[in-house]
Design an enzyme around this catalytic site. Structure first.
Site, PDB file in Angstrom:
ATOM      1  N   SER A 112      -2.692  -1.446   6.998  1.00  0.00           N
ATOM      2  CA  SER A 112      -3.010  -1.531   8.414  1.00  0.00           C
ATOM      3  C   SER A 112      -3.229  -2.983   8.809  1.00  0.00           C
ATOM      4  O   SER A 112      -3.702  -3.797   8.015  1.00  0.00           O
ATOM      5  CB  SER A 112      -4.272  -0.724   8.720  1.00  0.00           C
ATOM      6  OG  SER A 112      -5.394  -1.281   8.052  1.00  0.00           O
ATOM      7  N   GLU A 114      -9.272   2.029   9.483  1.00  0.00           N
ATOM      8  CA  GLU A 114     -10.352   1.284  10.132  1.00  0.00           C
ATOM      9  C   GLU A 114     -10.643   1.784  11.551  1.00  0.00           C
ATOM     10  O   GLU A 114     -11.664   1.424  12.141  1.00  0.00           O
ATOM     11  CB  GLU A 114     -10.022  -0.209  10.175  1.00  0.00           C
ATOM     12  CG  GLU A 114     -10.168  -0.927   8.838  1.00  0.00           C
ATOM     13  CD  GLU A 114      -8.854  -1.026   8.096  1.00  0.00           C
ATOM     14  OE1 GLU A 114      -7.954  -0.203   8.362  1.00  0.00           O
ATOM     15  OE2 GLU A 114      -8.722  -1.930   7.254  1.00  0.00           O
ATOM     16  N   ASP A 128       2.258  -6.885   2.393  1.00  0.00           N
ATOM     17  CA  ASP A 128       1.138  -6.010   2.746  1.00  0.00           C
ATOM     18  C   ASP A 128       1.686  -4.719   3.362  1.00  0.00           C
ATOM     19  O   ASP A 128       1.080  -4.133   4.259  1.00  0.00           O
ATOM     20  CB  ASP A 128       0.173  -6.695   3.713  1.00  0.00           C
ATOM     21  CG  ASP A 128      -1.242  -6.119   3.648  1.00  0.00           C
ATOM     22  OD1 ASP A 128      -1.533  -5.361   2.710  1.00  0.00           O
ATOM     23  OD2 ASP A 128      -2.040  -6.410   4.555  1.00  0.00           O
ATOM     24  N   HIS A 181       0.860  -1.184   0.000  1.00  0.00           N
ATOM     25  CA  HIS A 181       0.000   0.000   0.000  1.00  0.00           C
ATOM     26  C   HIS A 181       0.898   1.236   0.000  1.00  0.00           C
ATOM     27  O   HIS A 181       1.113   1.872   1.027  1.00  0.00           O
ATOM     28  CB  HIS A 181      -0.928  -0.029   1.204  1.00  0.00           C
ATOM     29  CG  HIS A 181      -1.851  -1.206   1.201  1.00  0.00           C
ATOM     30  ND1 HIS A 181      -3.021  -1.235   0.482  1.00  0.00           N
ATOM     31  CD2 HIS A 181      -1.744  -2.424   1.800  1.00  0.00           C
ATOM     32  CE1 HIS A 181      -3.610  -2.400   0.653  1.00  0.00           C
ATOM     33  NE2 HIS A 181      -2.845  -3.143   1.438  1.00  0.00           N
ATOM     34  N   THR A 219      -8.604  -0.681   1.830  1.00  0.00           N
ATOM     35  CA  THR A 219      -9.981  -0.495   2.261  1.00  0.00           C
ATOM     36  C   THR A 219     -10.507   0.884   1.881  1.00  0.00           C
ATOM     37  O   THR A 219     -11.668   1.037   1.485  1.00  0.00           O
ATOM     38  CB  THR A 219     -10.088  -0.642   3.792  1.00  0.00           C
ATOM     39  OG1 THR A 219      -9.350  -1.780   4.204  1.00  0.00           O
ATOM     40  CG2 THR A 219     -11.526  -0.809   4.216  1.00  0.00           C
TER      41      THR A 219
END
Length: 390
Positions: free
Chosen positions: A289, A71, A285, A64, A100
Site C-alpha cells: 500500500s 492502514e 514495493d 508484498h 505492516t
C-alpha cells in the site's frame, strides 16, 4: 525443446554486442556471435531478435506477494500478486515479504504463495519476519533461513516509522546476527531488509549497529531510501561508507510533491556523488500500500505499488538521465543477484538460469519474456497466465 535467440544485441548486463543465445530446458547453454543449427537433429524454436536488445530477467526483491496494507482498515487490504503483473513487466525473479499487517497475513501463507508462483513459472524467494519486533517468523530466524529453501533473509523490519514497533539497537543487532549466522550455515545471503520510514532517526540504528558490533554494513539493505530529501542525502553518506541502498520505484504524485525522489533521478545523483553503482538497487514495493497521511498523521488515501514501475524507472534513467544501459540495468539484475546470493540469476552467462527479456531497441519496451526457459510473454502479450487469470 531448444530455443535459439538470434541476432540480438546482448547486455549481460555488460554490453556484449550482437550474439546468439542457445537455451536448453531452463539454462543458458551457449552464447556465441553466431550459432548455426542446420545440422542439429533436434527441434529448435528460433526467436528472431533482430533490432532488439537482450537483457537478463529483472529481479524485484521487495514485493508484498500476499498483498499488504490495511492502514485504512480491512477494506484497504491490497490484493495478491498475479503472475502476469510480474512477467509483462519483465520481472522473472521475485522476493516476497510481509508488510505492516502480520496478523491477517503470516509466514505460512507467504510460503504457500511463493510456492504457487514458482509452480506458475516465476522464481520466488522470501524474507522471513515482519515490520514488528519481535519478528513474526515461521519457526525462528535461523531455522527459517536454514531449513526453508525459499527463505534467504529477514525483512521487512521497520525502523524510524510511526507504524514500526520502535526496535532498539540491541534488538536490531540480534536480528542481524541471527540472520548472518543462518546465512553462513546455509550458504544463503542472510540479508536483513529494513523499511526506513519518515522518522527523524533515519539510518541511526543501522549506523550504530555497524559501529558498535561486528556486523558488517553490507548485512543490511535499507529500502525506501528515496522517501524524502533528508533521508536520501543520509543514504548517500551511508552508501559511501560501503552500505547497500535500495530505492523504491512505486510512488504517487502526492509523495513526489512532498519530497520523495524518482528512482531514475536518484540513481543519477548517487552516481554523481561517488556512490558505487554496485551498491544501489531498485525495488517496486509491489502490491504494497502507498498510504497518504495528513498533517495530523491521519490516514487520507491509498494507492497500490506495482512491479510495472520497476523497469519504467530504469528506462527513465537511460533516456532522461543519460545513464548507460549497462549501468542502469544493474540495479534490477546483477546487483540484487549479488546482494542476495542468487548465483544463477541477474546475468546472461553460460550455465545460469534462462531468464531473458527482449526489448525494442528504440523504445526499450518489453516485448518477449523468458523465465526459466519458458516463453511467458511474446509480442507484449502474456501467453502463460496465472491459474486464476485464465
Amino acid at each position: 525443446m531448444l530455443k535459439l535467440i538470434k541476432n540480438g544485441i546482448l547486455y549481460s548486463p555488460e554490453y556484449k554486442g550482437k550474439c546468439d543465445i542457445l537455451v536448453c530446458d531452463d539454462k543458458i547453454s551457449y552464447i556465441q556471435e553466431e550459432i548455426i543449427i542446420e545440422n542439429l537433429n533436434v527441434e529448435v524454436e528460433v526467436i528472431d531478435a533482430e533490432d532488439k536488445l537482450i537483457f537478463p530477467g529483472f529481479i524485484d526483491s521487495h514485493v508484498h506477494i500476499l498483498g499488504g496494507g490495511g492502514e485504512g482498515s480491512f477494506k484497504t487490504r491490497t490484493p495478491e500478486l498475479t503472475l502476469t503483473t510480474a512477467t509483462t513487466a519483465g520481472v522473472t525473479t521475485i522476493v516476497g515479504c510481509l508488510g505492516t499487517d502480520s496478523v491477517t497475513r503470516d509466514m505460512k501463507s507467504l510460503i504457500a504463495k511463493a510456492k504457487g508462483l514458482k509452480e506458475e513459472g516465476l522464481s520466488c524467494y522470501l524474507y522471513t519476519g515482519s515490520y514488528e519486533v519481535p519478528l513474526k517468523t515461521l519457526m525462528s530466524i535461523r531455522e527459517d533461513i536454514m531449513l526453508i529453501d525459499e527463505i534467504i533473509g529477514v525483512g521487512e523490519v521497520a525502523i524510524s516509522d510511526h507504524r514500526s514497533s520502535a526496535p532498539t539497537v540491541t534488538e536490531v543487532s540480534k536480528i542481524a546476527a541471527d540472520a548472518r549466522v543462518a546465512g553462513m550455515l546455509s550458504g544463503k545471503a542472510g540479508i536483513v531488509n529494513v523499511h526506513i520510514g519518515d522518522g527523524k532517526e533515519q539510518l541511526k540504528i543501522l549506523n550504530e549497529v555497524c559501529e558498535t558490533t561486528e556486523i558488517p554494513i553490507t548485512q543490511f539493505i535499507p529500502t525506501h531510501i528515496n522517501r524524502n530529501k533528508r533521508l536520501f542525502e543520509e543514504g548517500i553518506r551511508y552508501a559511501k561508507k560501503g552500505g547497500l541502498v535500495d530505492l523504491t520505484t512505486s510512488t504517487t504524485n502526492q509523495f513526489l510533491e512532498q519530497g520523495e525522489m524518482k528512482c531514475s533521478k536518484g540513481l543519477k545523483i548517487m552516481l554523481d556523488n561517488g556512490v558505487k553503482e554496485e551498491n544501489i538497487t531498485f525495488t517496486s514495493d509491489g502490491q504494497g500500500s502507498l498510504p497518504a497521511f495528513d498533517s495530523s498523521g491521519k490516514f487520507s488515501k491509498l494507492q497500490i505499488g506495482t512491479s510495472k514501475s520497476l523497469y519504467k524507472e530504469v528506462i527513465d534513467a537511460i533516456k532522461i538521465e543519460n545513464i548507460p544501459i549497462e549501468v542502469a540495468l544493474k540495479v534490477i539484475t546483477s546487483n540484487p543477484a549479488d546482494n542476495l546470493k542468487l548465483d544463477n540469476k541477474g546475468r546472461i552467462e553460460f550455465g545460469r538460469d534462462a531468464d531473458i527479456v527482449i526489448v525494442n531497441k528504440e523504445t526499450l519496451e518489453v516485448e518477449t519474456v523468458i523465465a526459466m526457459g519458458k516463453v511467458m510473454v511474446r509480442n507484449k502479450e502474456a501467453i502463460i497466465k496465472g491459474t486464476f487469470e485464465k
